[in-house]
Design a protein around this motif. Structure first.
Motif, PDB file in Angstrom:
ATOM      1  N   PHE A 200       0.835  -1.203   0.000  1.00 34.02           N
ATOM      2  CA  PHE A 200       0.000   0.000   0.000  1.00 34.02           C
ATOM      3  C   PHE A 200       0.872   1.256   0.000  1.00 34.02           C
ATOM      4  CE2 PHE A 200      -3.846  -2.164   2.296  1.00 34.02           C
ATOM      5  CZ  PHE A 200      -4.224  -2.728   1.102  1.00 34.02           C
ATOM      6  N   HIS A 201       1.902   1.278   0.856  1.00 31.59           N
ATOM      7  CA  HIS A 201       2.772   2.445   0.961  1.00 31.59           C
ATOM      8  C   HIS A 201       3.488   2.718  -0.359  1.00 31.59           C
ATOM      9  CE1 HIS A 201       1.809   2.102   5.091  1.00 31.59           C
ATOM     10  NE2 HIS A 201       2.801   1.339   5.491  1.00 31.59           N
ATOM     11  N   GLU A 202       3.983   1.654  -0.989  1.00 33.84           N
ATOM     12  CA  GLU A 202       4.715   1.816  -2.253  1.00 33.84           C
ATOM     13  C   GLU A 202       3.797   2.297  -3.363  1.00 33.84           C
ATOM     14  OE1 GLU A 202       6.394  -2.037  -2.797  1.00 33.84           O
ATOM     15  OE2 GLU A 202       7.989  -1.746  -1.296  1.00 33.84           O
ATOM     16  N   GLU A 203       2.580   1.737  -3.420  1.00 34.14           N
ATOM     17  CA  GLU A 203       1.618   2.161  -4.439  1.00 34.14           C
ATOM     18  C   GLU A 203       1.199   3.617  -4.217  1.00 34.14           C
ATOM     19  OE1 GLU A 203      -1.511  -0.637  -4.032  1.00 34.14           O
ATOM     20  OE2 GLU A 203      -0.310  -2.346  -4.733  1.00 34.14           O
ATOM     21  N   GLY A 204       0.982   3.982  -2.961  1.00 33.67           N
ATOM     22  CA  GLY A 204       0.598   5.352  -2.640  1.00 33.67           C
ATOM     23  C   GLY A 204       1.682   6.341  -3.010  1.00 33.67           C
ATOM     24  N   GLU A 205       2.933   5.991  -2.746  1.00 31.51           N
ATOM     25  CA  GLU A 205       4.050   6.872  -3.091  1.00 31.51           C
ATOM     26  C   GLU A 205       4.181   7.004  -4.605  1.00 31.51           C
ATOM     27  OE1 GLU A 205       7.262   9.446  -2.613  1.00 31.51           O
ATOM     28  OE2 GLU A 205       5.599   8.841  -1.306  1.00 31.51           O
ATOM     29  N   GLN A 206       3.958   5.913  -5.338  1.00 25.52           N
ATOM     30  CA  GLN A 206       4.040   5.976  -6.791  1.00 25.52           C
ATOM     31  C   GLN A 206       2.944   6.871  -7.356  1.00 25.52           C
ATOM     32  OE1 GLN A 206       6.568   4.632  -8.721  1.00 25.52           O
ATOM     33  NE2 GLN A 206       5.589   6.001 -10.196  1.00 25.52           N
ATOM     34  N   ARG A 207       1.731   6.777  -6.784  1.00 19.22           N
ATOM     35  CA  ARG A 207       0.644   7.664  -7.234  1.00 19.22           C
ATOM     36  C   ARG A 207       1.002   9.120  -6.965  1.00 19.22           C
ATOM     37  NH1 ARG A 207      -2.816   3.343  -5.547  1.00 19.22           N
ATOM     38  NH2 ARG A 207      -2.796   4.120  -3.409  1.00 19.22           N
ATOM     39  N   ARG A 208       1.625   9.389  -5.818  1.00 21.05           N
ATOM     40  CA  ARG A 208       2.018  10.768  -5.505  1.00 21.05           C
ATOM     41  C   ARG A 208       3.046  11.268  -6.510  1.00 21.05           C
ATOM     42  NH1 ARG A 208       5.864  13.695  -3.586  1.00 21.05           N
ATOM     43  NH2 ARG A 208       7.268  11.916  -3.367  1.00 21.05           N
ATOM     44  N   ILE A 209       4.011  10.428  -6.845  1.00 22.77           N
ATOM     45  CA  ILE A 209       5.036  10.807  -7.823  1.00 22.77           C
ATOM     46  C   ILE A 209       4.410  11.052  -9.194  1.00 22.77           C
ATOM     47  CG2 ILE A 209       7.067   9.970  -9.064  1.00 22.77           C
ATOM     48  CD1 ILE A 209       7.828   8.460  -6.489  1.00 22.77           C
ATOM     49  N   ASP A 210       3.473  10.194  -9.576  1.00 23.99           N
ATOM     50  CA  ASP A 210       2.802  10.350 -10.878  1.00 23.99           C
ATOM     51  C   ASP A 210       1.998  11.647 -10.930  1.00 23.99           C
ATOM     52  OD1 ASP A 210       3.867   7.926 -11.613  1.00 23.99           O
ATOM     53  OD2 ASP A 210       2.023   6.777 -11.251  1.00 23.99           O
ATOM     54  N   ARG A 211       1.295  11.963  -9.831  1.00 28.23           N
ATOM     55  CA  ARG A 211       0.517  13.217  -9.800  1.00 28.23           C
ATOM     56  C   ARG A 211       1.446  14.423  -9.901  1.00 28.23           C
ATOM     57  NH1 ARG A 211      -2.538  10.533  -5.719  1.00 28.23           N
ATOM     58  NH2 ARG A 211      -1.286  11.577  -4.105  1.00 28.23           N
ATOM     59  N   GLU A 212       2.576  14.347  -9.229  1.00 23.79           N
ATOM     60  CA  GLU A 212       3.539  15.438  -9.259  1.00 23.79           C
ATOM     61  C   GLU A 212       4.099  15.616 -10.666  1.00 23.79           C
ATOM     62  OE1 GLU A 212       7.615  15.493  -7.125  1.00 23.79           O
ATOM     63  OE2 GLU A 212       6.192  16.267  -5.651  1.00 23.79           O
ATOM     64  N   ALA A 213       4.366  14.493 -11.334  1.00 20.82           N
ATOM     65  CA  ALA A 213       4.893  14.562 -12.702  1.00 20.82           C
ATOM     66  C   ALA A 213       3.847  15.099 -13.668  1.00 20.82           C
ATOM     67  CB  ALA A 213       5.349  13.166 -13.141  1.00 20.82           C
ATOM     68  N   ALA A 214       2.600  14.683 -13.483  1.00 17.48           N
ATOM     69  CA  ALA A 214       1.517  15.134 -14.367  1.00 17.48           C
ATOM     70  C   ALA A 214       1.266  16.627 -14.242  1.00 17.48           C
ATOM     71  CB  ALA A 214       0.239  14.360 -14.051  1.00 17.48           C
ATOM     72  N   SER A 215       1.458  17.150 -13.039  1.00 17.80           N
ATOM     73  CA  SER A 215       1.239  18.586 -12.833  1.00 17.80           C
ATOM     74  C   SER A 215       2.452  19.410 -13.238  1.00 17.80           C
ATOM     75  CB  SER A 215       0.919  18.865 -11.356  1.00 17.80           C
ATOM     76  OG  SER A 215       2.025  18.530 -10.533  1.00 17.80           O
ATOM     77  N   GLN A 216       3.527  18.709 -13.640  1.00 13.15           N
ATOM     78  CA  GLN A 216       4.770  19.351 -14.093  1.00 13.15           C
ATOM     79  C   GLN A 216       5.330  20.304 -13.043  1.00 13.15           C
ATOM     80  OE1 GLN A 216       3.615  21.126 -17.853  1.00 13.15           O
ATOM     81  NE2 GLN A 216       3.995  19.212 -18.946  1.00 13.15           N
ATOM     82  N   THR A 217       5.227  19.860 -11.785  1.00 16.34           N
ATOM     83  CA  THR A 217       5.734  20.655 -10.670  1.00 16.34           C
ATOM     84  C   THR A 217       7.128  20.175 -10.306  1.00 16.34           C
ATOM     85  OG1 THR A 217       3.513  20.954  -9.797  1.00 16.34           O
ATOM     86  CG2 THR A 217       5.338  21.345  -8.276  1.00 16.34           C
ATOM     87  N   THR A 218       8.080  21.075 -10.294  1.00 16.99           N
ATOM     88  CA  THR A 218       9.458  20.720  -9.932  1.00 16.99           C
ATOM     89  C   THR A 218       9.800  21.182  -8.518  1.00 16.99           C
ATOM     90  OG1 THR A 218      10.250  22.787 -10.926  1.00 16.99           O
ATOM     91  CG2 THR A 218      10.236  20.812 -12.319  1.00 16.99           C
ATOM     92  N   GLU A 219       9.067  22.166  -8.013  1.00 17.35           N
ATOM     93  CA  GLU A 219       9.341  22.681  -6.674  1.00 17.35           C
ATOM     94  C   GLU A 219       8.832  21.699  -5.614  1.00 17.35           C
ATOM     95  OE1 GLU A 219       8.949  26.938  -4.323  1.00 17.35           O
ATOM     96  OE2 GLU A 219       7.351  26.339  -5.687  1.00 17.35           O
ATOM     97  N   LYS A 220       9.664  21.402  -4.635  1.00 19.25           N
ATOM     98  CA  LYS A 220       9.285  20.482  -3.578  1.00 19.25           C
ATOM     99  C   LYS A 220       8.225  21.105  -2.690  1.00 19.25           C
ATOM    100  CE  LYS A 220      11.245  17.409  -0.097  1.00 19.25           C
ATOM    101  NZ  LYS A 220      12.491  16.963   0.600  1.00 19.25           N
ATOM    102  N   VAL A 221       7.172  20.323  -2.383  1.00 17.57           N
ATOM    103  CA  VAL A 221       6.079  20.837  -1.550  1.00 17.57           C
ATOM    104  C   VAL A 221       6.530  20.886  -0.100  1.00 17.57           C
ATOM    105  CG1 VAL A 221       3.715  20.448  -0.765  1.00 17.57           C
ATOM    106  CG2 VAL A 221       4.344  19.912  -3.114  1.00 17.57           C
TER     107      VAL A 221
END
Length: 414
Positions: A200-221
């Motif tokens: 679950f943790h690994e899948e959740g982290e991958q979804r977070r990374i994918d959302r970050e990539a899709a939004s084209q955000t480079t600045e760390k939240v």
């Protein structure tokens, strides 16, 4: 498969994670109620003075507050998942120190360690649940369900304290804290070594990374980018609305939690009636929490909020106008317990998890939890003077005003 069926299956799939997080809530309410219910046993068994009893009780309150405030820093230093996994081991160590305490200092140290771990665990656990959940609807349902475990912890602590109340010395209190330590150790092992949770943790982290990539955000939240960035106005509005709502709600919940029995006795109820009524009223709270959890991720959530806040407001007015008559007070407190739990802490948890990016949720919720506890601790210093018969009417009108303020704050989140 339609969306409703998909959502239901997702909630079922991730339910074990919510249970593992929810046991943290059991431990949170367990240490508060467990210490409260056994403090006189500790006093008699260890020969504590009244001032030492007061210091231990106050230390727990502020340790939980400090733990909440440090939750964000803990996740930054050790990582979200590692913090989630290991905090319960620290809790168990603190509880075991209490179990083997033979003097005031040792008991105080154990209580402080347990309180710090408990305070930090709640916001971190909720952040893990919302981080791992596959969608917002599933997250809302799972997060709100953890509030049920808080009520279960209250019941368990009272039952355990009652069962061991006749034991000599501090033996009964040691058994209660041993039970808390065992629960904490089981939870630590489950969270840490479960392969399902790791996935679950690994899948959740991958979804977070994918959302970050899709939004084209480079600045760390971070807290800085959230509250000083392009959307700072929106996030500040969310923050202060949730903060005001939760502090107002918690002032009333804390007052009734501590002084409900006192209020009933002042209305000429016997101690046994007041205690029995408290058990029934807590059961009503549990049912109301379960009812809210069933709609937390759906279209009826806002309607539940409006009904709940209205019931709370009318209950305060009812208490103000019921004078010292016993049954009207019992009925209005029962109504308050319904409204309080369908427009209360579970709602606050869902709002906080939905309003902020996952990277700062533990920090934001930890701060709100800690700040609220400090406010309640300070308010408790004057509460006894506010609930005496001569003042309670005006107090309830004041509480009605507090409910109205929380309603206005909550409107922003609807």
């Amino acid at each position: 498969m339609n969306n409703g069926e998909t959502s239901t299956s997702m909630v079922k799939k991730y339910r074990p994670l919510a249970v593992a997080a929810g046991i943290g809530s059991i431990l949170g309410s367990g240490i508060i109620v467990g210490l409260s219910a056994t403090i006189t046993v500790w006093q008699n068994g260890l020969g504590l003075t009244n001032s030492q009893v007061g210091i231990i009780s106050g230390a727990l309150t502020f340790a939980i507050a400090i733990g909440s405030l440090l939750a964000g820093q803990i996740t930054k230093s050790f990582g979200l998942v590692k913090s989630f996994n290991w905090l319960n081991l620290i809790y168990a160590i603190g509880a075991l120190i209490c179990v083997f305490s033979n003097n005031y200092i040792m008991l105080l140290i154990g209580v402080i360690i347990t309180g710090l771990a408990s305070g930090a665990d709640l916001p971190i656990s909720l952040t893990v649940v919302s981080h791992d959940a596959p969608d917002d609807k599933t997250s809302a349902s799972l997060v709100s369900s953890t509030q049920i475990f808080w009520q279960i912890g209250v019941f368990m602590s009272y039952v355990c304290a009652f069962i061991v109340s006749k034991m000599a010395g501090a033996s009964g209190a040691r058994i209660v804290f041993s039970i808390l330590a065992i629960f904490a150790l089981i939870t630590w092992a489950w969270r840490t070594f479960s392969t399902k949770f790791r996935a679950f943790h690994e899948e959740g982290e991958q979804r977070r990374i994918d959302r970050e990539a899709a939004s084209q955000t480079t600045e760390k939240v971070s807290i800085k980018t959230v509250f000083a960035g392009a959307n700072k106005g929106r996030f500040m509005a969310f923050f202060f609305s949730i903060l005001i709502f939760y502090v107002c709600w918690n002032l009333l919940a804390n007052t009734f939690g501590q002084f409900q029995t006192f209020t009933l006795v002042q209305a000429h109820a016997s101690q046994s009636f007041a205690t029995g009524a408290g058990i029934v009223l807590n059961f009503i709270s549990l049912l109301a929490t379960m009812a809210f959890a069933s709609v937390a991720g759906g279209k009826y959530r806002n309607k539940f909020f409006l009904v709940g806040i209205t019931v709370q407001f009318l209950a305060m007015l009812g208490l103000a106008m019921s004078s010292h008559s016993l049954w009207p007070i019992v009925i209005t407190i029962g109504c308050y317990n319904i409204g309080n739990n369908i427009a209360g802490e579970a709602m606050y948890k869902v709002w906080t998890q939905e309003a902020f990016p996952v990277e700062v949720r533990a920090s934001v919720q930890g701060f709100i939890n800690g700040f609220s506890r400090v406010c309640c601790g300070l308010f408790a210093l004057i509460t006894p003077a506010l609930v005496v018969p001569s003042a309670i009417r005006n107090t309830m009108f004041g509480f009605a005003a507090i409910v109205f303020i929380s309603f206005v704050a909550g409107l922003t989140m609807m």
